[in-house]
Design a protein around this motif. Structure first.
Motif, PDB file in Angstrom:
ATOM      1  N   LEU A   1       0.827  -1.214   0.000  1.00  0.00           N
ATOM      2  CA  LEU A   1       0.000   0.000   0.000  1.00  0.00           C
ATOM      3  C   LEU A   1       0.857   1.257   0.000  1.00  0.00           C
ATOM      4  N   ALA A   2       1.942   1.210   0.771  1.00  0.00           N
ATOM      5  CA  ALA A   2       2.851   2.359   0.817  1.00  0.00           C
ATOM      6  C   ALA A   2       3.502   2.595  -0.541  1.00  0.00           C
ATOM      7  N   LEU A   3       3.859   1.514  -1.222  1.00  0.00           N
ATOM      8  CA  LEU A   3       4.482   1.622  -2.534  1.00  0.00           C
ATOM      9  C   LEU A   3       3.513   2.212  -3.555  1.00  0.00           C
ATOM     10  N   ILE A   4       2.260   1.756  -3.500  1.00  0.00           N
ATOM     11  CA  ILE A   4       1.235   2.287  -4.406  1.00  0.00           C
ATOM     12  C   ILE A   4       1.024   3.779  -4.154  1.00  0.00           C
ATOM     13  N   ALA A   5       0.988   4.154  -2.880  1.00  0.00           N
ATOM     14  CA  ALA A   5       0.804   5.563  -2.534  1.00  0.00           C
ATOM     15  C   ALA A   5       1.956   6.411  -3.047  1.00  0.00           C
ATOM     16  N   LEU A   6       3.178   5.868  -2.927  1.00  0.00           N
ATOM     17  CA  LEU A   6       4.368   6.595  -3.378  1.00  0.00           C
ATOM     18  C   LEU A   6       4.343   6.795  -4.883  1.00  0.00           C
ATOM     19  N   ILE A   7       3.957   5.749  -5.631  1.00  0.00           N
ATOM     20  CA  ILE A   7       3.880   5.847  -7.081  1.00  0.00           C
ATOM     21  C   ILE A   7       2.823   6.865  -7.496  1.00  0.00           C
ATOM     22  N   THR A   8       1.678   6.838  -6.773  1.00  0.00           N
ATOM     23  CA  THR A   8       0.590   7.765  -7.084  1.00  0.00           C
ATOM     24  C   THR A   8       1.022   9.204  -6.884  1.00  0.00           C
ATOM     25  N   VAL A   9       1.701   9.462  -5.777  1.00  0.00           N
ATOM     26  CA  VAL A   9       2.185  10.811  -5.487  1.00  0.00           C
ATOM     27  C   VAL A   9       3.173  11.258  -6.548  1.00  0.00           C
ATOM     28  N   SER A  10       4.090  10.351  -6.931  1.00  0.00           N
ATOM     29  CA  SER A  10       5.102  10.678  -7.939  1.00  0.00           C
ATOM     30  C   SER A  10       4.450  11.023  -9.263  1.00  0.00           C
ATOM     31  N   CYS A  11       3.437  10.255  -9.649  1.00  0.00           N
ATOM     32  CA  CYS A  11       2.739  10.518 -10.906  1.00  0.00           C
ATOM     33  C   CYS A  11       2.022  11.858 -10.882  1.00  0.00           C
ATOM     34  N   ASN A  12       1.421  12.168  -9.730  1.00  0.00           N
ATOM     35  CA  ASN A  12       0.713  13.436  -9.595  1.00  0.00           C
ATOM     36  C   ASN A  12       1.666  14.619  -9.643  1.00  0.00           C
ATOM     37  N   GLN A  13       2.890  14.415  -9.147  1.00  0.00           N
ATOM     38  CA  GLN A  13       3.852  15.500  -9.130  1.00  0.00           C
ATOM     39  C   GLN A  13       4.409  15.785 -10.513  1.00  0.00           C
ATOM     40  N   GLU A  14       4.425  14.749 -11.379  1.00  0.00           N
ATOM     41  CA  GLU A  14       4.967  14.917 -12.723  1.00  0.00           C
ATOM     42  C   GLU A  14       3.858  15.422 -13.638  1.00  0.00           C
ATOM     43  N   LYS A  15       3.774  16.738 -13.805  1.00  0.00           N
ATOM     44  CA  LYS A  15       2.710  17.344 -14.584  1.00  0.00           C
ATOM     45  C   LYS A  15       3.153  17.521 -16.034  1.00  0.00           C
ATOM     46  N   ASN A  16       2.239  17.243 -16.945  1.00  0.00           N
ATOM     47  CA  ASN A  16       2.520  17.480 -18.351  1.00  0.00           C
ATOM     48  C   ASN A  16       2.379  18.967 -18.654  1.00  0.00           C
ATOM     49  N   ILE A  17       3.242  19.456 -19.531  1.00  0.00           N
ATOM     50  CA  ILE A  17       3.127  20.863 -19.907  1.00  0.00           C
ATOM     51  C   ILE A  17       2.277  20.965 -21.166  1.00  0.00           C
ATOM     52  N   GLU A  18       1.586  22.082 -21.290  1.00  0.00           N
ATOM     53  CA  GLU A  18       0.710  22.326 -22.420  1.00  0.00           C
ATOM     54  C   GLU A  18       1.080  23.655 -23.065  1.00  0.00           C
TER      55      GLU A  18
ATOM     56  N   PRO B   1       4.886  52.034 -35.660  1.00  0.00           N
ATOM     57  CA  PRO B   1       5.425  50.954 -36.496  1.00  0.00           C
ATOM     58  C   PRO B   1       4.629  49.675 -36.275  1.00  0.00           C
ATOM     59  N   GLU B   2       4.462  48.899 -37.316  1.00  0.00           N
ATOM     60  CA  GLU B   2       3.739  47.638 -37.188  1.00  0.00           C
ATOM     61  C   GLU B   2       4.582  46.615 -36.437  1.00  0.00           C
ATOM     62  N   ILE B   3       3.970  46.000 -35.443  1.00  0.00           N
ATOM     63  CA  ILE B   3       4.623  44.937 -34.665  1.00  0.00           C
ATOM     64  C   ILE B   3       3.664  43.759 -34.598  1.00  0.00           C
ATOM     65  N   THR B   4       4.102  42.625 -35.110  1.00  0.00           N
ATOM     66  CA  THR B   4       3.277  41.420 -35.076  1.00  0.00           C
ATOM     67  C   THR B   4       4.080  40.309 -34.408  1.00  0.00           C
ATOM     68  N   ILE B   5       3.556  39.799 -33.302  1.00  0.00           N
ATOM     69  CA  ILE B   5       4.244  38.755 -32.547  1.00  0.00           C
ATOM     70  C   ILE B   5       3.284  37.585 -32.337  1.00  0.00           C
ATOM     71  N   ASN B   6       3.677  36.430 -32.810  1.00  0.00           N
ATOM     72  CA  ASN B   6       2.929  35.197 -32.567  1.00  0.00           C
ATOM     73  C   ASN B   6       3.853  34.230 -31.837  1.00  0.00           C
ATOM     74  N   TYR B   7       3.404  33.712 -30.713  1.00  0.00           N
ATOM     75  CA  TYR B   7       4.267  32.870 -29.898  1.00  0.00           C
ATOM     76  C   TYR B   7       3.421  31.876 -29.111  1.00  0.00           C
ATOM     77  N   VAL B   8       4.070  31.007 -28.395  1.00  0.00           N
ATOM     78  CA  VAL B   8       3.359  30.063 -27.537  1.00  0.00           C
ATOM     79  C   VAL B   8       3.699  30.339 -26.076  1.00  0.00           C
ATOM     80  N   GLU B   9       2.719  30.140 -25.235  1.00  0.00           N
ATOM     81  CA  GLU B   9       2.936  30.223 -23.791  1.00  0.00           C
ATOM     82  C   GLU B   9       2.752  28.823 -23.215  1.00  0.00           C
ATOM     83  N   VAL B  10       3.599  28.474 -22.270  1.00  0.00           N
ATOM     84  CA  VAL B  10       3.606  27.119 -21.724  1.00  0.00           C
ATOM     85  C   VAL B  10       2.925  27.104 -20.366  1.00  0.00           C
ATOM     86  N   PHE B  11       2.094  26.082 -20.142  1.00  0.00           N
ATOM     87  CA  PHE B  11       1.394  25.921 -18.872  1.00  0.00           C
ATOM     88  C   PHE B  11       1.621  24.504 -18.354  1.00  0.00           C
ATOM     89  N   GLY B  12       1.303  24.275 -17.102  1.00  0.00           N
ATOM     90  CA  GLY B  12       1.434  22.947 -16.509  1.00  0.00           C
ATOM     91  C   GLY B  12       2.325  23.000 -15.298  1.00  0.00           C
TER      92      GLY B  12
END
Length: 252
Positions: A8-25, A45-56
């Motif tokens: 049970l402790a091992l399962i809990a540890l794995i669950t916590v580890s998975c929750n801590q590893e967040k995917n970025i979007e 002057p014309e300024i056009t900027i297209n970019y991505v912002e990262v979340f997660g």
């Protein structure tokens, strides 16, 4: 009983580890000079900027977003400063416009308005590697504008930039392979000097540009204008199919 507690402790540890590893979007973002109050009642002057912002993952996202923003800030930097002081895109754009206004006031007959086009796109994404293509094209006076393309390769788990050693097994072997590809592409025979058709390789020795891009299908090298040839020759691109490049890669 002890075995059950251990499991049970091992399962809990794995669950916590998975929750801590967040995917970025990634979220597409854009900005133009029209968003600035300084441009509400005056032409800018014309300024056009297209970019991505990262979340997660907060820590990783912060690192990556900082790198992306620093590229944008540096692209808009005017004057003798080599390190941007701006903290936001709005501030960097305002500084660019104020520099134009100052130049226009000093040289009222200056031909052409300044403009800036900047983009940051995610072109490759895997659990071990993210690649961003970063483009800029600016006109700040003179006969023509100037643009560059570069790439940013990052570890998505840390947000740190991947080094050449982390990306490639042997840089020497890759350069030799790429030279053969380049010669075929540019119709330069093996017994010819690499500069015989007008290139500017230093000491007549082939080398790859510092920045390399990755897509699902290709390894991309881009020599920007003036890197190895004149402005009129434009950017020179060398693409190597990923199937051919795979033996040289240290990372999937």
């Amino acid at each position: 009983m002890n075995t059950r507690i251990t499991v049970l402790a091992l399962i809990a540890l794995i669950t916590v580890s998975c929750n801590q590893e967040k995917n970025i979007e990634f979220s597409p973002e854009s900005f133009t000079e029209k968003e600035l109050s300084i441009c509400k009642n005056s032409k800018c002057p014309e300024i056009t900027i297209n970019y991505v912002e990262v979340f997660g993952d907060d820590e990783v996202s912060k690192k990556i977003n900082k790198k992306i923003k620093n590229f944008i800030f540096s692209s808009l930097l005017m004057g003798e400063d080599s390190i941007p002081s701006a903290k936001t895109i709005q501030e960097a754009a305002t500084n660019f416009i104020e520099a134009y206004n100052a130049d226009k006031a000093q040289f009222p007959d200056m031909a052409g308005d300044y403009f800036a086009e900047i983009s940051v796109n995610e072109i490759y994404n895997s659990p071990k590697h993210i690649c961003f293509e970063m483009r800029q094209y600016l006109f700040t006076g003179g006969a023509h504008g100037y643009g560059t393309t570069s790439f940013l390769n990052l570890d998505p788990k840390t947000g740190d930039e991947l080094t050449s050693k982390e990306l490639f097994k042997s840089n020497k072997e890759l350069v030799a392979f790429a030279e053969n590809k380049f010669r075929l592409q540019q119709n330069i025979a093996k017994n010819q000097s690499i500069n015989d058709t007008g290139f500017w390789f230093e000491n007549e020795k082939f080398y790859l540009p510092e920045s390399v891009g990755f897509t699902r299908d290709s390894l991309i090298f881009i020599y920007n204008q003036y890197d190895i040839a004149s402005y009129a020759d434009g950017p020179i691109e060398l693409k190597i199919a990923m199937k051919e490049a795979a033996p040289f890669l240290s990372i999937d």
